[in-house]
Design an enzyme around this catalytic site. Sequence first.
Site, short mmCIF file in Angstrom:
data_model
loop_
_atom_site.label_atom_id
_atom_site.label_comp_id
_atom_site.label_asym_id
_atom_site.label_seq_id
_atom_site.Cartn_x
_atom_site.Cartn_y
_atom_site.Cartn_z
N ARG A 49 -11.74 6.27 10.25
CA ARG A 49 -11.29 4.88 10.26
C ARG A 49 -12.36 3.94 9.71
O ARG A 49 -12.07 2.98 9.02
CB ARG A 49 -10.91 4.50 11.69
CG ARG A 49 -10.35 3.10 11.82
CD ARG A 49 -9.07 2.93 11.03
NE ARG A 49 -8.41 1.66 11.33
CZ ARG A 49 -7.32 1.23 10.71
NH1 ARG A 49 -6.78 1.97 9.77
NH2 ARG A 49 -6.78 0.09 11.03
N ASP A 59 -8.86 -6.15 -4.73
CA ASP A 59 -8.44 -4.86 -4.15
C ASP A 59 -8.94 -3.75 -5.06
O ASP A 59 -8.49 -3.60 -6.18
CB ASP A 59 -6.91 -4.84 -4.07
CG ASP A 59 -6.36 -3.57 -3.44
OD1 ASP A 59 -7.15 -2.65 -3.16
OD2 ASP A 59 -5.14 -3.51 -3.21
N SER A 92 0.83 -1.20 0.00
CA SER A 92 0.00 0.00 0.00
C SER A 92 0.88 1.26 0.00
O SER A 92 1.77 1.37 -0.84
CB SER A 92 -0.94 -0.06 1.22
OG SER A 92 -1.90 0.94 1.15
N HIS A 111 -8.19 -4.89 -0.26
CA HIS A 111 -6.87 -4.30 -0.06
C HIS A 111 -6.14 -4.96 1.11
O HIS A 111 -4.92 -5.12 1.10
CB HIS A 111 -7.04 -2.80 0.18
CG HIS A 111 -5.75 -2.04 0.22
ND1 HIS A 111 -4.86 -2.02 -0.83
CD2 HIS A 111 -5.20 -1.26 1.19
CE1 HIS A 111 -3.83 -1.25 -0.51
NE2 HIS A 111 -4.01 -0.78 0.71
N ASP A 112 -6.90 -5.34 2.13
CA ASP A 112 -6.34 -5.97 3.32
C ASP A 112 -5.58 -7.26 3.03
O ASP A 112 -4.82 -7.73 3.88
CB ASP A 112 -7.46 -6.31 4.31
CG ASP A 112 -7.61 -5.23 5.37
OD1 ASP A 112 -6.79 -4.29 5.36
OD2 ASP A 112 -8.54 -5.33 6.18
#
Lengths: 399, 200
Positions: free
Chosen positions: A239, A334, A169, A367-368
């Site tokens: 968040r 992602d 990232s 994405h994680d």
Amino acid sequence: MSDVAPKIATPGAADAGMNHSVGIVHPQTAIFTAPLALDCGRSLPSYTLVYETYGQLNAAGSNAVLICHALSGDHHAAGFNAETERKPGWWDSAIGPGKPIDTNRFFVVCLNNLGGCKGSTGPLSIDPATNKPYGPDFPIVTVRDWVSAQHRLMQYLGLARWVAVIGGSLGGMQVLQWSISYPDAIAHAVVIAAAPKLSAQNIAFNEVARQAIITDPEFHGGRYAEEGTLPRRGLMLARMLGHITYLSDDAMRAKFGRELRAGQVNYGFDVEFQVESYLRYQGTSFVDRFDANTYLLMTKALDYFDPAHEYGDDLSAALAPAQADFLVISFTSDWRFAPMRSREIVRALLAAGRRVSYAEIESNHGHDAFLMNIPYYHRVLAGYMANIDLTLEQSAGVL
Amino acid sequence: MIRPDWHIVEQWITPRSRVLDLGCGDGSLMAHLIDRRQVSAVGLELDDDQVAACIEAGLNVIQEDLDSGISDWFAPMSFDFVIVSQTIQAMRHPERLLADMLSIAREGIVTFPNMGYWRNRVQLGLLGHMPFNRALPNPWYNTPNIHLCTLTDFEALCDELGLEILDRAVVDSARRESALLRTFPNWFGEHAIYRIKRRV
């Protein structure tokens, strides 16, 4: 990995154990008194960087690997800081003895970037000019500034170069910047789930996150510390929004579906769906461990990153100075930094004549995924790392 | 294990040239050419296991579906040789690949199983079933080989695409070369190997 009992003693030791953990690690501190000129035109007169190391530096000094952290990451990438710590460092899945970034072979360094809130100089630190916390007056730092600071840490550690710089990232962006800024000081570049610059959509999400923080009445123009308060709601919203972009639609469906906490709808605005509960938990727990001004800075560093801009938007021209070999990895689901964005990087590297491998990992984790132990992903990463030559001949050739 | 067409491919490759291997599998041909011809090589491959095998062997590989196009990845004439070994017969659009590959490399080397091989002809023409043998080891309903051709077919396509045939070799699986093979390549060649370039 929360089932790993944090009882291992020797950090980074070859026999650290059957559970492949680096064990207990202690953060270290490096103080720099030479001013660091920043992209924004200001400079930091002095600063502190907090870092951790795993594994042993070999006699030739040829096995040092730098790990670059992402938006909310820090220097604690692997192992445990205390026996009572329940969760290991943020990339413990990949760093440790026998893991893809094998600490039996490599000396691994990870630091908290400038502007961070985990010990390195940032908005929570005291500004020597005013004797008050920097707060909102901390200068805007860029990816290039971080890499300059990381380069100073490299020299501080007595290293001539990194055999590999690795990041996912925003961390992957730092890897790209390393290959451009210090081509002689990086032999291998591993760029995971990254992008050569943010899209308008990426910037839009960052802006909503920033607005959530800035418009919180407790933000006080960033001087909440002086007011003895915290912009809890704003940071929590930022968040929560971030977490939506880290997951894929599929992953959310698989993880939460439309499952209800109480088994029935109550026609109200309390938490009813599991996904709401998850997001609120992620948001509130983040507030306790992260600083709002740092969050603002990190999102700005993301927005500004665009190495091709100075080269007429020609990424391969920007990458022309690079000497490293590259491994680029993306994940199919992602959508924050989609495979398309990694392909842009690979194409530019090929055009710049670099040796590059590219793997596109099938995953529904969004994405994680870059933090997860996905067998094919880790096979590729481990395979690449295992082929990195640590012999002096090679180092001499590259230096 | 060395595949039957490799020793011929190797002879056509100039030492220290830039080579692209399309459908590179586990990278063993690239490794062979790096070893014998000191080339710099990169491969394209779609399959996870094969990509991982390339990376584990220290080879450069790009994970990509050949059918989604290759000219996106590489600048014109960025390679000396592009190799498609035992791959075009498995592609949806072999004709597009042949055209594209010669825009990114000076010369192309193509190898494929020859549908005109006598055993295939006997199986289809006399026995009345789809070829099923050493070179075509899959049953018709479950085979990656969806675009089989003969030497004659391939040469006609090259002509249509404006490609010049620089070299042709045929081998059987035992790598034998004989007078029979040379005289009747479309009958006795089990595998065909062509060196082609764009007609100027």
